[in-house]
Design a protein around this motif. Structure first.
Motif, short mmCIF file in Angstrom:
data_model
loop_
_atom_site.label_atom_id
_atom_site.label_comp_id
_atom_site.label_asym_id
_atom_site.label_seq_id
_atom_site.Cartn_x
_atom_site.Cartn_y
_atom_site.Cartn_z
N LYS A 1 -65.96 65.31 -110.21
CA LYS A 1 -67.29 65.26 -110.83
C LYS A 1 -68.36 64.79 -109.84
CE LYS A 1 -65.75 66.57 -114.78
NZ LYS A 1 -66.03 67.93 -115.25
N GLN A 2 -67.99 63.90 -108.95
CA GLN A 2 -68.94 63.46 -107.93
C GLN A 2 -68.16 63.01 -106.70
OE1 GLN A 2 -71.10 60.11 -109.38
NE2 GLN A 2 -69.29 58.89 -109.82
N PHE A 3 -68.83 63.03 -105.56
CA PHE A 3 -68.19 62.65 -104.31
C PHE A 3 -68.70 61.26 -103.91
CE2 PHE A 3 -68.42 67.30 -104.32
CZ PHE A 3 -67.09 67.61 -104.12
N PRO A 4 -67.83 60.25 -103.96
CA PRO A 4 -68.28 58.90 -103.60
C PRO A 4 -68.70 58.83 -102.13
CG PRO A 4 -65.89 58.97 -103.81
CD PRO A 4 -66.40 60.29 -104.32
N THR A 5 -69.66 57.99 -101.86
CA THR A 5 -70.15 57.79 -100.49
C THR A 5 -69.52 56.53 -99.92
OG1 THR A 5 -72.23 58.89 -100.97
CG2 THR A 5 -72.19 57.44 -99.06
N THR B 1 -67.39 63.49 -94.86
CA THR B 1 -68.42 64.25 -94.16
C THR B 1 -69.23 63.33 -93.25
OG1 THR B 1 -70.08 63.91 -95.89
CG2 THR B 1 -68.65 65.83 -96.11
N ARG B 2 -69.97 63.92 -92.33
CA ARG B 2 -70.78 63.12 -91.42
C ARG B 2 -71.87 62.34 -92.15
NH1 ARG B 2 -75.47 62.95 -88.68
NH2 ARG B 2 -75.41 62.11 -86.57
N GLY B 3 -72.50 62.97 -93.16
CA GLY B 3 -73.59 62.30 -93.88
C GLY B 3 -74.74 61.97 -92.94
N VAL C 1 -66.88 61.41 -99.51
CA VAL C 1 -65.42 61.60 -99.51
C VAL C 1 -65.10 62.93 -100.19
CG1 VAL C 1 -63.22 60.69 -100.28
CG2 VAL C 1 -65.05 59.12 -99.61
N VAL C 2 -64.52 63.87 -99.43
CA VAL C 2 -64.21 65.21 -99.93
C VAL C 2 -62.73 65.53 -99.69
CG1 VAL C 2 -66.56 66.12 -99.72
CG2 VAL C 2 -65.04 66.18 -97.74
N THR C 3 -61.87 64.53 -99.83
CA THR C 3 -60.46 64.66 -99.46
C THR C 3 -59.76 65.79 -100.20
OG1 THR C 3 -60.47 62.25 -99.17
CG2 THR C 3 -58.33 63.36 -99.13
N SER C 4 -59.98 65.91 -101.52
CA SER C 4 -59.28 66.95 -102.28
C SER C 4 -59.65 68.34 -101.78
CB SER C 4 -59.59 66.81 -103.77
OG SER C 4 -60.99 66.95 -104.01
N ASN C 5 -60.89 68.53 -101.37
CA ASN C 5 -61.31 69.83 -100.84
C ASN C 5 -60.76 70.07 -99.44
OD1 ASN C 5 -62.67 70.42 -103.16
ND2 ASN C 5 -64.69 69.92 -102.39
N VAL C 6 -60.72 69.02 -98.62
CA VAL C 6 -60.19 69.15 -97.26
C VAL C 6 -58.72 69.54 -97.29
CG1 VAL C 6 -59.58 67.79 -95.21
CG2 VAL C 6 -61.89 67.65 -96.15
N ARG C 7 -57.99 69.03 -98.27
CA ARG C 7 -56.55 69.30 -98.34
C ARG C 7 -56.24 70.79 -98.57
NH1 ARG C 7 -55.55 63.94 -101.43
NH2 ARG C 7 -54.46 62.69 -99.88
N SER D 1 -70.60 74.17 -95.51
CA SER D 1 -71.11 72.91 -96.07
C SER D 1 -71.15 72.97 -97.59
CB SER D 1 -72.50 72.62 -95.51
OG SER D 1 -73.04 71.44 -96.06
N GLY D 2 -71.67 74.08 -98.14
CA GLY D 2 -71.73 74.22 -99.58
C GLY D 2 -70.36 74.28 -100.22
N THR D 3 -69.41 74.92 -99.52
CA THR D 3 -68.05 75.03 -100.04
C THR D 3 -67.41 73.65 -100.18
OG1 THR D 3 -67.75 77.24 -99.10
CG2 THR D 3 -65.76 75.98 -99.60
N LEU D 4 -67.62 72.78 -99.19
CA LEU D 4 -67.01 71.45 -99.23
C LEU D 4 -67.56 70.60 -100.37
CD1 LEU D 4 -66.82 70.62 -95.43
CD2 LEU D 4 -64.89 70.84 -97.00
N LYS D 5 -68.71 70.98 -100.94
CA LYS D 5 -69.29 70.22 -102.05
C LYS D 5 -69.00 70.86 -103.41
CE LYS D 5 -70.94 66.83 -99.75
NZ LYS D 5 -72.35 66.48 -99.76
N LEU D 6 -68.19 71.94 -103.42
CA LEU D 6 -67.81 72.52 -104.69
C LEU D 6 -66.94 71.52 -105.45
CD1 LEU D 6 -66.92 76.19 -103.67
CD2 LEU D 6 -68.94 75.42 -104.92
N GLN D 7 -67.12 71.44 -106.76
CA GLN D 7 -66.41 70.45 -107.55
C GLN D 7 -64.98 70.87 -107.87
OE1 GLN D 7 -69.21 70.03 -110.82
NE2 GLN D 7 -70.06 68.18 -109.91
#
Length: 715
Positions: free
Chosen positions: A71-75, A137-139, A146-152, A207-213
Motif C-alpha cells: 500500500k505504501q513504501f516506507p522511507t 531507492t536512492r531517494g 524500501v521496495v524490497t518486494s519489487n526488487v525480489r 523508476s515507475g515500475t519500482l513504485k508499482l504497488q
C-alpha cells in the motif's frame, strides 16, 4: 523424521535447486533443464508453500513472480549516504581531474576503473548471511524508499548469494536497476496499440515500475540489475574497487563485463572513444562513462567534497544528432488546456532507438525555426532522452514548402484557442467539455501524489472515461454501484473490481491538502496545496477567500491567487465540491491547528534549500512556523535567512550573497530556538553543514568506509 520435517527439507532442496538454475541461466547463459522442467519445479515449490506457508523461505524463488501488494513504501535513512558524482562533457575536464588526482596522491602511481554509465535507477541492496534482506531507492541521497518486494522479482538478481570463502555476513551492494531496451520498446508498442500515452524513456519506465504497488506487475516488466560497488563499514575487505567487482561477480551478482582497468588518462580517453558508438549495440541505455580511482586507500586519501568524491567523475557523451524529414505536426491537449505541438518525422535511428516523433514545445519555437512541412530537420536527444528539433537545413527545403500555421481551434473539441498574455502556449478554455482535459484531470486526481486510489491507475480511469462510466472526480465514487457492470469488462474481473471499490473507500481518508492538489487547480502544486490547506483549514474557508486574501498567504502570490479564486468562482466547481463532500472525501484538516510555541522567530522569513542531515525539510518548516517565523520559496532583499543544506543549488547561494542575505546552517537555525524545542533527530550521525557565506567545504564528520565506492550513487 516427521512428515513436516521432510516437507521442510524438500522445500529447502527445491529452493536451492531453483536458485542454482536461475544463476546458471542468467549469469552463465547455461540452460541445465528445459523451460518446462523449470516451470514444473517452480509450480511444485509454489504448491508446497501454499499448503505450508509457515515453511516458505523469505527469499524463495517463487518471489520472482511477485504477488505482494504494497500500500505504501516506507522511507528509511541510508546507512551510508548515496552522494552524486561530478559530471563533465569535456575531455579537458577529465585531464584536469587526472591532474588533481596526481597532486592529491603526491605523485604515487595509480590506476582507474572505467565503467559504462547505465541509465536506470540507483539501488542499495543489503545482504545478510547471504540473503537479500532489503532494497532501497536512492531517494534524496540521505533517505530512500524500501521496495524490497519489487526488487525480489528481478530475475538476474540473486536472492541467495553463492557461498564463497571470506564472504562477509553483512554488506551493501550499490547498483543500477534498468529496463532493457527491448522490453521498453515492447511496452510502448503495447501502450500505443491500447491508445495509452507512451513512456518517455527506459529510466523513467524503470523508476515507475519500482513504485508499482503490485509486485506481480513489476515481475511482468522484466527489469534487470547491474552491481557497480560494494559497501561495508570494514576497511580491509578489499584492496581495490576492481577486486570488489570480481568478488561480487563470484558471489553471483550480475556485474557488467564492460568495465576496464586503465593505467593512464590516455587509456581512459581511449575507452571513452571505443564506447561512443559501440554502446548503442548494448541492450541497455547508456549515457556516459564513470571513472574511479581503483585503489581504495587512495580513495580515502583523496576524500570527498561536500557534494561528491574527489576520486571519481562521470563523463557524459554529447547529445546524438540526426537528420530527418518533417512529415507534419500533431497537436496534443493537456490537463490545463495547453496545446502542445509534436513533430512527426521520417523514422531515423538516434542514440540507439528509432525516432518518429520529436518535441517542438510551442508556437514560438515553430516560428523561431521557421518550420515547414517537408523540411529536413536536425534532431537531438536532450540528455539522450526526449528527441527535439534543434534546426532546419534550409538549403534542402522543397520549393513548395509552406509555413506551418498554428491552429486557431482546439484539435479535440473545436473550441477557439486563447493565448493568455505573457504565456507561450495556446490553450483550450473548454475545461468542462474538452475530452483530453477531462480525462487528464481524472488521471491527476487518482495519481500517487494526489488521492492515490488503489486499482484506479491512469490506464483504467482513462478507459472508464472513454466508456462513459466517469466524467469527473466526484463520479468516481459512483463506481461501486456499478460493480457488476465493471466486472464484465475485459481485463478487469471481480477481484480487480473489489480492489477498486476498496481503493475508493480508502481515498475518503486522504488528507485535505492532497485532495486539494488532486482537484487540479492551475498553478496549485503539492506545496501550494499544503500551504492553502493549512492556512484555511477547510475548503469552505478557502472558497470564501478573496483574491487579495489568497495572495497574502505565504508562497501564493497574485497569479496563483487569481487562478484559485477563479476556480472557486465557477458554479460547476462548487457543485463538484458538494458532490465530493457527499461522497465522504476529506475537505477539511482534522484536529486542532498547531499552537505556536514561542515568538522567537516572529517577523523573520526563511528559505530552506538542499538536503539536511539531522531533520527533514518538513520538520524544519514546521519548527520555524511554530516559533513565529514564516517560510517562503524565493530569495529577495526582504528575506531574513537562507538555511543551506547539502546539494543546495549555486544560484540561490549566489543570489543570497548578492543581496547580502545571511546564509545559515541547520545547526545555526536550531541554535536560534528556545532550549529543548528541537524535533527528534532523524539521522543517526550529523554531518557538518555549510556556514554563513562559506563555500562548499570538504565533508567531515563520519567518513566513508574504505573498501567501497558504493558511498556514491554513480548514476
Amino acid at each position: 523424521m516427521s512428515d513436516l520435517s521432510a516437507i521442510q527439507q524438500k522445500i529447502q532442496r527445491l529452493t536451492e535447486q531453483l536458485h542454482h538454475l536461475n544463476y546458471q541461466y542468467y549469469q552463465n547463459d547455461i540452460s541445465e533443464v528445459s523451460d518446462q522442467e523449470f516451470d514444473a519445479l517452480l509450480r511444485e515449490l509454489q504448491e508446497l508453500e501454499r499448503q505450508y506457508p509457515e515453511l516458505a523461505l523469505a527469499n524463495s524463488p517463487t518471489q520472482r513472480v511477485g504477488g505482494t501488494i504494497t500500500k505504501q513504501f516506507p522511507t528509511v535513512e541510508h546507512r551510508f549516504p548515496m552522494l552524486s558524482l561530478a559530471n563533465t562533457y569535456s575531455e579537458a575536464d577529465l585531464r584536469e581531474f587526472d591532474e588533481r588526482v596526481r597532486r592529491g596522491l603526491e605523485g604515487a602511481s595509480y590506476q582507474y576503473v572505467c565503467e559504462l554509465k547505465f541509465d536506470g535507477v540507483a539501488m542499495s541492496l543489503t545482504y545478510e548471511n547471504g540473503q537479500l534482506t532489503r532494497g532501497v531507492t536512492r531517494g534524496d541521497g540521505t533517505r530512500g524508499d524500501v521496495v524490497t518486494s519489487n526488487v525480489r522479482t528481478i530475475k538476474t538478481l540473486p536472492l541467495h548469494l553463492r557461498p564463497a570463502p571470506g564472504q562477509p555476513q553483512d554488506f551493501e551492494v550499490r547498483g543500477e536497476i534498468f529496463m532493457p531496451l527491448s522490453v521498453f520498446n515492447d511496452l510502448n508498442q503495447e501502450r500505443e496499440q491500447n491508445g495509452e500515452a507512451l513512456l518517455a524513456n527506459p529510466r523513467n519506465a524503470a523508476s515507475g515500475t519500482l513504485k508499482l504497488q503490485d509486485s506481480a506487475q513489476v515481475a511482468n516488466r522484466r527489469l534487470r540489475f547491474y552491481a557497480y560497488s560494494y559497501l561495508s563499514p570494514r576497511r580491509t575487505d578489499f584492496p581495490t574497487h576492481s577486486a570488489a567487482l570480481a568478488a561480487l561477480k563470484q558471489w553471483g551478482l550480475p556485474v557488467s563485463d564492460t568495465w576496464r582497468l586503465c593505467g593512464s588518462i590516455e587509456e581512459v580517453l581511449n575507452f571513452i572513444h571505443q564506447w561512443e558508438k559501440a554502446r548503442f549495440e548494448l541492450p541497455v541505455a547508456t549515457d556516459g562513462i564513470v571513472i574511479k580511482v581503483d585503489d581504495l586507500q587512495q580513495q580515502e586519501v583523496l576524500g570527498f567534497t561536500a557534494k561528491s568524491p574527489r576520486w571519481a567523475i562521470a563523463y557524459k557523451y554529447p547529445a546524438e544528432a540526426a537528420r530527418s524529414q518533417l512529415l507534419g505536426i500533431q497537436y496534443q491537449v493537456g490537463r490545463t488546456g495547453a496545446v502542445t505541438p509534436v513533430a512527426l518525422l521520417t523514422p531515423v535511428p538516434l542514440a540507439g532507438t528509432i525516432v518518429k516523433r520529436a518535441s517542438v514545445h510551442n508556437a514560438n519555437q515553430i516560428a523561431a525555426l521557421d518550420l515547414r512541412v517537408g523540411d529536413t530537420v536536425f534532431v537531438e536527444k536532450g540528455g539522450e532522452i526526449i528527441p527535439k528539433i534543434t534546426g532546419v537545413d534550409v538549403a534542402a527545403r522543397p520549393a513548395q514548402a509552406e509555413p506551418i500555421v498554428y491552429p486557431t481551434e482546439c484539435p479535440a473539441c473545436g473550441t477557439p484557442l486563447v493565448r493568455p498574455e505573457g504565456e507561450a502556449h495556446f490553450r483550450c478554455p473548454n475545461d468542462r467539455g474538452c475530452p483530453p482535459q477531462l480525462k487528464a484531470k481524472l488521471e491527476h486526481y487518482v495519481s500517487r501524489k494526489a488521492l492515490n486510489i488503489d486499482g484506479l491507475g491512469a490506464e483504467t480511469v482513462g478507459r472508464f472515461f472513454d466508456l462513459g462510466l466517469v466524467t469527473d472526480a466526484a463520479s468516481l465514487y459512483d463506481l461501486p454501484a456499478k460493480a457488476a457492470e465493471l466486472a464484465q469488462l475485459e481485463r478487469l474481473g471481480e477481484k480487480s473490481v473489489q480492489r477498486l471499490v476498496a481503493g475508493l473507500a480508502q481515498s475518503q481518508q486522504v488528507p485535505f491538502d492532497r485532495v486539494l492538489y488532486g482537484l487540479g487547480i492551475r498553478y496549485v502544486g503539492e506545496t501550494v496545496a499544503e500551504k492553502l490547506a493549512y492556512h484555511y483549514r477547510t475548503i469552505d474557508a478557502l472558497a470564501a477567500a478573496s483574491g487579495a486574501e489568497l495572495a497574502a498567504v505565504p508562497e501564493v502570490g497574485g497569479v496563483i491567487a487569481e487562478s484559485v479564486a477563479a476556480w472557486f468562482g465557477q458554479p460547476e466547481n462548487r457543485d463538484l465540491i458538494e458532490r465530493l463532500r457527499a461522497a465522504g472525501v476529506q475537505l477539511a484538516l482534522t484536529g486542532e491547528a498547531p499552537q505556536a510555541k514561542s515568538d522567537r522567530l516572529a517577523g523573520q522569513t526563511f528559505v530552506l534549500s538542499g538536503v539536511f542531515a539531522e531533520h527533514s525539510r518538513e520538520e524544519l518548516q514546521e519548527l520555524i512556523q511554530l516559533h513565529g517565523g514564516k517560510i517562503t520559496g524565493s530569495i529577495s532583499k526582504k528575506l531574513s535567512f537562507l538555511v543551506a543544506g547539502d546539494k543546495m543549488g549555486p544560484a540561490k547561494r549566489e543570489k543570497a550573497t548578492e543581496l547580502k542575505v545571511p546564509i545559515i546552517s541547520e545547526a545555526e537555525l536550531l541554535a536560534m530556538l528556545p532550549t529543548g524545542e528541537e524535533p527528534a533527530a532523524s539521522a543517526s550521525e550529523p554531518t557538518d553543514s555549510l556556514t554563513s557565506g562559506a563555500a562548499a567545504a570538504p565533508q567531515r564528520g563520519p567518513q566513508p568506509p574504505v573498501g567501497t565506492n558504493g558511498q556514491t550513487s554513480l548514476f
